[in-house]
Design a protein around this motif. Sequence first.
Motif, short mmCIF file in Angstrom:
data_model
loop_
_atom_site.label_atom_id
_atom_site.label_comp_id
_atom_site.label_asym_id
_atom_site.label_seq_id
_atom_site.Cartn_x
_atom_site.Cartn_y
_atom_site.Cartn_z
N ALA A 276 0.75 -1.28 0.01
CA ALA A 276 0.03 -0.01 0.01
C ALA A 276 0.87 1.29 0.05
O ALA A 276 0.51 2.15 -0.47
N ARG A 277 1.86 1.31 0.73
CA ARG A 277 2.99 2.36 0.72
C ARG A 277 3.48 2.48 -0.49
O ARG A 277 3.54 3.69 -0.92
N ARG A 278 3.90 1.48 -1.30
CA ARG A 278 4.53 1.74 -2.41
C ARG A 278 3.54 2.09 -3.44
O ARG A 278 3.82 2.68 -4.60
N ALA A 279 2.19 2.10 -3.31
CA ALA A 279 1.16 2.60 -4.17
C ALA A 279 0.90 3.81 -4.13
O ALA A 279 -0.15 4.28 -4.91
N GLY A 280 1.60 4.58 -3.04
CA GLY A 280 1.31 5.83 -2.85
C GLY A 280 0.28 6.24 -1.80
O GLY A 280 -0.12 7.42 -1.54
N ILE A 281 -0.34 5.22 -0.98
CA ILE A 281 -1.19 5.54 0.04
C ILE A 281 -0.51 5.92 1.43
O ILE A 281 0.70 5.27 1.82
N ASN A 282 -0.94 7.01 1.87
CA ASN A 282 -0.40 7.30 3.12
C ASN A 282 -0.92 6.47 4.26
O ASN A 282 -1.90 6.61 5.00
N VAL A 283 -0.11 5.36 4.63
CA VAL A 283 -0.37 4.51 5.48
C VAL A 283 -0.47 5.16 6.75
O VAL A 283 -1.38 4.70 7.76
N THR A 284 0.04 6.00 7.43
CA THR A 284 0.28 6.64 8.57
C THR A 284 -1.10 7.25 8.99
O THR A 284 -1.89 7.04 9.66
N ARG A 285 -1.57 8.02 8.00
CA ARG A 285 -2.67 8.76 8.04
C ARG A 285 -3.94 7.89 8.32
O ARG A 285 -4.75 7.87 8.91
N ILE A 286 -4.19 6.79 7.27
CA ILE A 286 -4.99 5.74 7.25
C ILE A 286 -5.18 4.97 8.96
O ILE A 286 -6.18 4.74 9.36
N ARG A 287 -3.91 4.83 9.28
CA ARG A 287 -4.04 4.07 10.60
C ARG A 287 -4.48 4.95 11.76
O ARG A 287 -5.12 4.79 12.51
N ILE A 288 -3.85 6.17 11.70
CA ILE A 288 -4.35 7.24 12.54
C ILE A 288 -5.93 7.42 12.69
O ILE A 288 -6.72 7.51 13.66
N LEU A 289 -6.57 7.66 11.31
CA LEU A 289 -7.91 7.76 11.30
C LEU A 289 -8.76 6.61 11.72
O LEU A 289 -9.81 6.66 12.50
N ALA A 290 -8.08 5.23 11.41
CA ALA A 290 -8.88 4.26 12.05
C ALA A 290 -8.92 4.09 13.51
O ALA A 290 -10.06 3.76 14.00
N PHE A 291 -7.95 4.28 14.28
CA PHE A 291 -7.94 4.44 15.61
C PHE A 291 -8.91 5.40 16.17
O PHE A 291 -9.61 5.28 17.07
N MET A 292 -9.07 6.57 15.58
CA MET A 292 -9.71 7.76 15.80
C MET A 292 -11.19 7.21 15.64
O MET A 292 -11.96 7.49 16.77
N LEU A 293 -11.60 6.73 14.55
CA LEU A 293 -12.90 5.98 14.43
C LEU A 293 -13.23 5.06 15.54
O LEU A 293 -14.37 5.03 15.87
N ALA A 294 -12.34 4.22 15.77
CA ALA A 294 -12.35 3.19 16.67
C ALA A 294 -13.04 3.79 18.10
O ALA A 294 -13.79 3.48 18.62
N SER A 295 -12.26 4.94 18.39
CA SER A 295 -12.43 5.35 19.82
C SER A 295 -13.73 6.23 19.82
O SER A 295 -14.42 6.45 20.77
#
Length: 394
Positions: A276-295
């Motif tokens: 995903a990172r090599r495909a240009g996806i901002n992996v860090t942003r996706i992970r942070i947003l997922a944790f924010m949605l979970a909480s």
Amino acid sequence: MTDTLARKPYTPKVAVERLRQGDVGAWPVVGGLVAIAIVFSALNDRFLAPENLTNLALQMAATGTISLGIIMVLLLGEIDLSAGSVSGLCATIMTIMHVKQGWSALAAILIALAAGAGIGLIHGLMFTKLRMPSFVVTLAGLMGWLGLLLFLLRQGGTINLPFTGFISKLSDTWLPSWLSWLLVAGLVLVSGGAALLTRRLRLTAGLPVTPLWWLLVRTGGLAVLLAVGVLIMSADRGVPLLLIIFGALVVVFDLVLRHTAFGRHVYAVGGNAEAARRAGINVTRIRILAFMLASTLAAAGGILAASRLSAVNQQSGGSDILLMAIAAAVIGGTSLFGGRGRAYDALLGVLVIQSITSGMYLLSVDSSVRFMVTAAVLALAVAIDSLARRGTAQ
């Protein structure tokens, strides 16, 4: 499952192909629900009574909402152990702001949801920036946010919400019959219309499409299922507002995961973060947003739980809420290994768990047996997932 098969429209033939490749979908859960209904109704005729099924719908909302948030993290192949404590803490913040500080109910709810998002942001930053394992981050959160909850409630230990207030009314509001049927008609029309529109767009683009008869069968099945639910609950008090709120959250997050770039990126990161990172996806942003949605969803679940009790106390978000929320996500079909799952897994999983709980209570079975039965169902769900992944790999 190959990418080619995953992109095909869902038809009976494609379903068989997916089963051969190890993707069992929701069929084990549906079969389990049918078995649960048959067994418990045979042992106690009150299990399928309108009153019991309406109570079951009420009990699903809070745990199911928390489970929906946990799915967002599980899709990344991570875990959130703090969801229970976060739900209790945010419900406590809401109650203090409303009861003690005199804020309006809506403002207090928004503050609680914002607190949940802030907590998720902290978890996400610790996970991505400090590279701490999600297990450790959220385990620390479980203890830390629980400690803060106890600190806020240290004087008295319980804060009651006004019984006639807006928050308490969330769990004591029942839709009139005409509105329930209007919602059923709207959902069926929107679902069927969206399916037909998608089919037309795929035809225009020269892509394979789902047969029209299969779309009609699926839409008709949805109509029958919703109609039966409304008929049963209308025989008691009606359709509870809490169920509508939970159902709306499931539908919204299903659309987000299936039809937005964010949803596709979540699956990509969960399937293979480096690719995903090599495909240009901002992996860090996706992970942070997922944790924010979970909480944030944990906070929403805490609000719904506080509404049912019309109070918060030192046990809010405690007991087996976290374990049941995680179990519901996994039993519903979300993979612990990341990259596979749906928003509807929260609905299916919590329905299984609450059905088992309700049946056990009606039979006056000790809670120890309930835990063992739930554990067996959870182990079976994980075993099916592991076998499915093995079949896909082969």
